[in-house]
Design an enzyme around this catalytic site. Structure first.
Site, PDB file in Angstrom:
ATOM      1  N   LYS A  27     -42.119 -47.518   3.068  1.00 41.54           N
ATOM      2  CA  LYS A  27     -43.467 -47.521   4.236  1.00 41.54           C
ATOM      3  C   LYS A  27     -44.819 -46.820   3.776  1.00 41.54           C
ATOM      4  O   LYS A  27     -45.517 -47.456   4.412  1.00 41.54           O
ATOM      5  CB  LYS A  27     -42.697 -46.945   5.544  1.00 41.54           C
ATOM      6  CG  LYS A  27     -41.404 -47.586   6.238  1.00 41.54           C
ATOM      7  CD  LYS A  27     -41.895 -49.227   6.252  1.00 41.54           C
ATOM      8  CE  LYS A  27     -40.570 -49.894   7.149  1.00 41.54           C
ATOM      9  NZ  LYS A  27     -40.949 -51.353   7.368  1.00 41.54           N
ATOM     10  N   TYR A  37     -36.428 -45.244   2.354  1.00 40.40           N
ATOM     11  CA  TYR A  37     -36.985 -45.894   3.517  1.00 40.40           C
ATOM     12  C   TYR A  37     -38.410 -45.202   3.680  1.00 40.40           C
ATOM     13  O   TYR A  37     -39.509 -46.079   3.883  1.00 40.40           O
ATOM     14  CB  TYR A  37     -36.345 -45.628   4.672  1.00 40.40           C
ATOM     15  CG  TYR A  37     -36.759 -46.335   5.965  1.00 40.40           C
ATOM     16  CD1 TYR A  37     -36.641 -47.631   6.075  1.00 40.40           C
ATOM     17  CD2 TYR A  37     -37.160 -45.648   7.061  1.00 40.40           C
ATOM     18  CE1 TYR A  37     -37.390 -48.478   7.308  1.00 40.40           C
ATOM     19  CE2 TYR A  37     -37.860 -46.327   8.209  1.00 40.40           C
ATOM     20  CZ  TYR A  37     -37.903 -47.406   8.203  1.00 40.40           C
ATOM     21  OH  TYR A  37     -38.459 -48.100   9.417  1.00 40.40           O
ATOM     22  N   ASN A  52     -42.390 -58.181   8.892  1.00 39.16           N
ATOM     23  CA  ASN A  52     -41.735 -57.371   9.910  1.00 39.16           C
ATOM     24  C   ASN A  52     -40.258 -57.104   9.167  1.00 39.16           C
ATOM     25  O   ASN A  52     -39.808 -56.080   9.711  1.00 39.16           O
ATOM     26  CB  ASN A  52     -41.679 -57.808  11.039  1.00 39.16           C
ATOM     27  CG  ASN A  52     -40.861 -57.110  11.916  1.00 39.16           C
ATOM     28  OD1 ASN A  52     -40.935 -56.056  12.509  1.00 39.16           O
ATOM     29  ND2 ASN A  52     -39.437 -57.591  12.419  1.00 39.16           N
TER      30      ASN A  52
HETATM   31  P1  NAD Z   1     -33.511 -55.068  12.934  1.00 37.06           P
HETATM   32  O1  NAD Z   1     -32.380 -54.723  11.957  1.00 37.06           O
HETATM   33  O2  NAD Z   1     -33.173 -55.407  14.224  1.00 37.06           O
HETATM   34  O3  NAD Z   1     -33.895 -56.608  12.338  1.00 37.06           O
HETATM   35  C1  NAD Z   1     -34.261 -56.798  11.092  1.00 37.06           C
HETATM   36  C2  NAD Z   1     -35.002 -58.163  10.773  1.00 37.06           C
HETATM   37  O4  NAD Z   1     -35.039 -58.343   9.509  1.00 37.06           O
HETATM   38  C3  NAD Z   1     -33.856 -59.207  11.248  1.00 37.06           C
HETATM   39  O5  NAD Z   1     -34.422 -60.299  11.868  1.00 37.06           O
HETATM   40  C4  NAD Z   1     -33.297 -59.673   9.975  1.00 37.06           C
HETATM   41  O6  NAD Z   1     -32.918 -60.959   9.812  1.00 37.06           O
HETATM   42  C5  NAD Z   1     -34.461 -59.408   8.920  1.00 37.06           C
HETATM   43  N1  NAD Z   1     -33.931 -59.015   7.531  1.00 37.06           N
HETATM   44  C6  NAD Z   1     -32.874 -57.894   7.215  1.00 37.06           C
HETATM   45  N2  NAD Z   1     -32.869 -58.282   5.888  1.00 37.06           N
HETATM   46  C7  NAD Z   1     -33.440 -59.374   5.398  1.00 37.06           C
HETATM   47  C8  NAD Z   1     -33.485 -60.065   4.216  1.00 37.06           C
HETATM   48  N3  NAD Z   1     -32.642 -59.457   3.300  1.00 37.06           N
HETATM   49  N4  NAD Z   1     -34.414 -61.108   4.143  1.00 37.06           N
HETATM   50  C9  NAD Z   1     -34.732 -61.358   5.173  1.00 37.06           C
HETATM   51  N5  NAD Z   1     -34.867 -61.039   6.354  1.00 37.06           N
HETATM   52  C10 NAD Z   1     -34.075 -59.893   6.300  1.00 37.06           C
HETATM   53  O7  NAD Z   1     -34.484 -54.325  12.704  1.00 37.06           O
HETATM   54  P2  NAD Z   1     -35.823 -53.629  13.720  1.00 37.06           P
HETATM   55  O8  NAD Z   1     -35.204 -52.392  14.107  1.00 37.06           O
HETATM   56  O9  NAD Z   1     -36.241 -54.708  14.621  1.00 37.06           O
HETATM   57  O10 NAD Z   1     -37.040 -53.239  12.415  1.00 37.06           O
HETATM   58  C11 NAD Z   1     -37.859 -54.118  12.266  1.00 37.06           C
HETATM   59  C12 NAD Z   1     -38.800 -53.522  11.467  1.00 37.06           C
HETATM   60  O11 NAD Z   1     -39.283 -52.492  12.358  1.00 37.06           O
HETATM   61  C13 NAD Z   1     -38.622 -53.137  10.256  1.00 37.06           C
HETATM   62  O12 NAD Z   1     -39.577 -53.071   9.249  1.00 37.06           O
HETATM   63  C14 NAD Z   1     -38.444 -51.420  10.432  1.00 37.06           C
HETATM   64  O13 NAD Z   1     -38.326 -50.646   9.332  1.00 37.06           O
HETATM   65  C15 NAD Z   1     -39.265 -51.179  11.502  1.00 37.06           C
HETATM   66  N6  NAD Z   1     -39.012 -50.164  12.292  1.00 37.06           N
HETATM   67  C16 NAD Z   1     -38.015 -50.108  13.098  1.00 37.06           C
HETATM   68  C17 NAD Z   1     -37.836 -49.015  13.799  1.00 37.06           C
HETATM   69  C18 NAD Z   1     -36.864 -48.894  15.151  1.00 37.06           C
HETATM   70  O14 NAD Z   1     -36.839 -47.810  15.559  1.00 37.06           O
HETATM   71  N7  NAD Z   1     -35.989 -50.005  15.368  1.00 37.06           N
HETATM   72  C19 NAD Z   1     -38.950 -47.994  13.782  1.00 37.06           C
HETATM   73  C20 NAD Z   1     -39.894 -48.105  12.893  1.00 37.06           C
HETATM   74  C21 NAD Z   1     -40.039 -49.100  12.093  1.00 37.06           C
END
Ligand code: NAD
Length: 251
Positions: free
Chosen positions: A163, A159, A94
């Site tokens: 994906k 990005y 994730n």
């Molecule tokens: P967030 O930024 O709140 O959390 C990101 C997480 O990734 C954190 O726990 C962080 O510790 C970890 N992380 C970041 N860089 C890192 C690194 N270099 N090494 C290890 N861990 C690392 O993000 P989120 O919005 O909860 O997103 C989580 C996933 O969901 C991602 O893959 C994102 O692409 C995907 N996503 C999010 C959304 C959205 O609307 N928030 C939509 C589609 C997909």
């Protein structure tokens, strides 16, 4: 919740310290999985674990923080989880970052950074987990993709490229690992109300919501529910799927 859909299972969730990953960790704990959450730093992982222990005092939970760009570190951390909890049944890839610069302003180093975490680390974690799962007789690998993996986006090409690659890994590895009883699926979230969105003015939130057929943004729990289903035995004949959880958003 009073469900026990993951009783006896052990899961690793990368990027489990906040946002969507934290919601997945909570949902898995509520369904009686033992969970190792991976953060980018041990302190943030430990802090998240301490907060979860207060809310889920009976849960089996640990925090890890391997450098996801280091194969040996990932392998050692996953072994550590296996030794602590006895086995490894579910991996959720994730952790992910995003970036929205236009092509003309895009720093190539940022492009590589996105691919390194969103693609290369998914490959690395999947390889380490699959070795353990194969030896055990099976497992489940789940990836966080995105709705941009279906349509691209009009700025920030790295990005969506990452994906699309996540979907490619998902579909290919589903075909390769079926014989080892390892299922591989992805969830493609739409616009989800995480910290980043919570910081937006309410007016902008309303404007975004009005473009979504279901009339609202997704909550982290909406995504966690999809992961729970795919991780559980209820999805035992589902592999290679990219499950959209986006209220039919097209953006
Ligand atoms: P967030 O930024 O709140 O959390 C990101 C997480 O990734 C954190 O726990 C962080 O510790 C970890 N992380 C970041 N860089 C890192 C690194 N270099 N090494 C290890 N861990 C690392 O993000 P989120 O919005 O909860 O997103 C989580 C996933 O969901 C991602 O893959 C994102 O692409 C995907 N996503 C999010 C959304 C959205 O609307 N928030 C939509 C589609 C997909």
């Amino acid at each position: 919740g009073g469900m026990h859909m993951l009783k006896g299972k052990v899961a690793i969730v990368t990027g489990g310290t906040r946002g969507i990953g934290l919601a997945i960790v909570e949902k898995f704990l509520e369904n009686h999985a033992a969970v190792a959450l991976a953060g980018s730093r041990q302190e943030t992982a430990d802090k998240a674990v301490a907060q979860l222990r207060e809310r889920y005092p009976d849960a089996q939970i640990m925090g890890i923080a391997p450098d996801l760009s280091d194969t040996a570190a990932v392998e050692a951390a996953f072994q550590q989880v296996k030794e602590a909890f006895g086995h490894l049944d579910i991996l959720v890839n994730n952790a992910g970052i995003s970036q929205r610069d236009s092509l003309y302003n895009y720093d190539p180093a940022d492009f590589e950074k996105i691919i390194n975490l969103n693609v290369n680390a998914v490959f690395r974690c999947t390889q380490s987990a699959a070795k353990i799962m194969k030896e055990q007789g099976g497992g489940v690998i789940l990836n966080t993709s995105s709705m941009v993996s279906l349509y691209g986006q009009p700025a920030g090409c790295g990005y969506p490229a990452s994906k699309f690659a996540v979907n490619g890994l998902t579909k290919s590895l589903a075909r390769e690992l079926g014989k080892d009883n390892i299922r591989v699926n992805a969830v493609a979230p739409g616009v989800i109300r995480t910290d980043m969105v919570a910081a937006l003015p309410e007016e902008m939130v309303q404007r975004i919501a009005s473009t979504i057929p279901l009339g609202r943004m997704g909550e982290p729990e909406d995504i966690a529910n999809a992961f729970l289903f795919l991780a559980s035995d209820m999805a035992s004949y589902i592999t290679g799927a990219i499950l959209s959880v986006d209220g039919a958003t097209i953006s």
